[in-house]
Design a protein around this motif. Structure first.
Motif, PDB file in Angstrom:
ATOM      1  N   TYR A   3       0.814  -1.205   0.000  1.00  0.00           N
ATOM      2  CA  TYR A   3       0.000   0.000   0.000  1.00  0.00           C
ATOM      3  C   TYR A   3       0.855   1.265   0.000  1.00  0.00           C
ATOM      4  N   SER A   4       0.379   2.287  -0.716  1.00  0.00           N
ATOM      5  CA  SER A   4       1.034   3.591  -0.708  1.00  0.00           C
ATOM      6  C   SER A   4      -0.029   4.681  -0.539  1.00  0.00           C
ATOM      7  N   LYS A   5       0.023   5.342   0.584  1.00  0.00           N
ATOM      8  CA  LYS A   5      -0.915   6.442   0.839  1.00  0.00           C
ATOM      9  C   LYS A   5      -0.669   7.581  -0.154  1.00  0.00           C
ATOM     10  N   ARG A  74       3.352   2.368  -7.895  1.00  0.00           N
ATOM     11  CA  ARG A  74       2.735   3.517  -8.573  1.00  0.00           C
ATOM     12  C   ARG A  74       1.583   3.077  -9.479  1.00  0.00           C
ATOM     13  N   GLN A  75       0.832   2.086  -9.007  1.00  0.00           N
ATOM     14  CA  GLN A  75      -0.358   1.592  -9.695  1.00  0.00           C
ATOM     15  C   GLN A  75      -1.535   1.649  -8.734  1.00  0.00           C
ATOM     16  N   MET A  76      -2.744   1.548  -9.305  1.00  0.00           N
ATOM     17  CA  MET A  76      -3.957   1.490  -8.498  1.00  0.00           C
ATOM     18  C   MET A  76      -4.471   0.055  -8.522  1.00  0.00           C
ATOM     19  N   LEU A  77      -4.836  -0.459  -7.354  1.00  0.00           N
ATOM     20  CA  LEU A  77      -5.347  -1.819  -7.210  1.00  0.00           C
ATOM     21  C   LEU A  77      -6.855  -1.767  -6.999  1.00  0.00           C
ATOM     22  N   LYS A 104     -12.037   0.867 -14.449  1.00  0.00           N
ATOM     23  CA  LYS A 104     -10.847   1.309 -15.175  1.00  0.00           C
ATOM     24  C   LYS A 104     -11.130   2.594 -15.942  1.00  0.00           C
ATOM     25  N   CYS A 105     -12.282   2.660 -16.590  1.00  0.00           N
ATOM     26  CA  CYS A 105     -12.654   3.885 -17.323  1.00  0.00           C
ATOM     27  C   CYS A 105     -12.772   5.063 -16.370  1.00  0.00           C
ATOM     28  N   LEU A 106     -13.392   4.839 -15.231  1.00  0.00           N
ATOM     29  CA  LEU A 106     -13.594   5.888 -14.240  1.00  0.00           C
ATOM     30  C   LEU A 106     -12.262   6.429 -13.720  1.00  0.00           C
ATOM     31  N   LEU A 107     -11.298   5.538 -13.500  1.00  0.00           N
ATOM     32  CA  LEU A 107      -9.998   5.942 -12.968  1.00  0.00           C
ATOM     33  C   LEU A 107      -9.132   6.661 -13.996  1.00  0.00           C
ATOM     34  N   GLY A 108      -9.384   6.426 -15.270  1.00  0.00           N
ATOM     35  CA  GLY A 108      -8.587   7.076 -16.297  1.00  0.00           C
ATOM     36  C   GLY A 108      -7.226   6.426 -16.458  1.00  0.00           C
ATOM     37  N   GLN A 109      -6.351   7.122 -17.174  1.00  0.00           N
ATOM     38  CA  GLN A 109      -5.056   6.543 -17.513  1.00  0.00           C
ATOM     39  C   GLN A 109      -3.876   7.261 -16.873  1.00  0.00           C
ATOM     40  N   GLU A 110      -4.147   8.242 -16.007  1.00  0.00           N
ATOM     41  CA  GLU A 110      -3.039   8.977 -15.392  1.00  0.00           C
ATOM     42  C   GLU A 110      -2.158   8.076 -14.539  1.00  0.00           C
ATOM     43  N   THR A 111      -2.802   7.171 -13.791  1.00  0.00           N
ATOM     44  CA  THR A 111      -2.077   6.217 -12.954  1.00  0.00           C
ATOM     45  C   THR A 111      -2.434   4.828 -13.455  1.00  0.00           C
ATOM     46  N   ILE A 113      -3.354   0.924 -13.829  1.00  0.00           N
ATOM     47  CA  ILE A 113      -4.151   0.012 -13.014  1.00  0.00           C
ATOM     48  C   ILE A 113      -3.383  -1.304 -12.913  1.00  0.00           C
ATOM     49  N   ALA A 114      -3.268  -1.836 -11.706  1.00  0.00           N
ATOM     50  CA  ALA A 114      -2.577  -3.113 -11.507  1.00  0.00           C
ATOM     51  C   ALA A 114      -3.321  -4.233 -12.225  1.00  0.00           C
ATOM     52  N   ARG A 115      -2.573  -5.196 -12.725  1.00  0.00           N
ATOM     53  CA  ARG A 115      -3.195  -6.357 -13.389  1.00  0.00           C
ATOM     54  C   ARG A 115      -4.028  -7.168 -12.408  1.00  0.00           C
ATOM     55  N   GLU A 116      -3.583  -7.229 -11.165  1.00  0.00           N
ATOM     56  CA  GLU A 116      -4.291  -8.000 -10.154  1.00  0.00           C
ATOM     57  C   GLU A 116      -5.590  -7.302  -9.766  1.00  0.00           C
ATOM     58  N   LYS A 117      -6.622  -8.099  -9.510  1.00  0.00           N
ATOM     59  CA  LYS A 117      -7.900  -7.609  -8.995  1.00  0.00           C
ATOM     60  C   LYS A 117      -8.188  -8.430  -7.751  1.00  0.00           C
TER      61      LYS A 117
END
Length: 147
Positions: A3-5, A74-77, A104-111, A113-117
């Protein structure tokens, strides 16, 4: 995965909706039906709340994963909490894929998305959920089912 705050709070949606949608992980897990919440300082981006904010003036809300967290990589999970699910077999692959796709669409492409769900289940149903989701998604190694 760690985790990264900083990554969580620096996401554009976190910045834009920090007052409404960045909440304590413990608060969110309790809201989703968790009985145990062992976290302390972790904050998450509540995707359900962002969808409510974005679609408050119109109909047609889309289903999203429950929340996402920033990782040291530096990814979003993306995480879905299913603590209230009694019969994991009632979950539909299409519904879960739609949640992932729209999140994924909502989060956009700035950061990235991790492959893991991650899918969280209650202790009583996690074993059945693991087997069922493994079959449903052809043993996809990027699908993590846990409590």
């Amino acid at each position: 995965m760690k985790y990264s705050k900083e990554v969580t709070k620096s996401h554009p949606l976190s910045i834009r909706y920090s007052q409404q949608a960045v909440i304590s992980l413990n608060v969110l897990l309790k809201k989703e039906g968790a009985r145990k919440c062992p976290f302390t300082q972790e904050e998450v981006l509540d995707l359900d709340e962002i969808e409510v904010i974005l679609k408050s003036k119109c109909d047609g809300r889309c289903e999203t994963m429950d929340f996402c967290i920033g990782l040291v990589s530096r990814q979003m999970l993306l995480v879905e909490a299913k603590f209230r699910v009694v019969q994991p077999r009632n979950l539909k692959k299409r519904d879960l894929e739609d949640k992932i796709r729209y999140s994924k669409c909502l989060l956009g492409q700035e950061t990235p998305i991790a492959r893991e769900k991650v899918f969280l289940f209650a202790d009583k149903t996690v074993d059945v959920a693991k087997r069922y989701l493994a079959r449903l998604f052809n043993n996809n190694p990027n699908l993590i089912v846990c409590t």
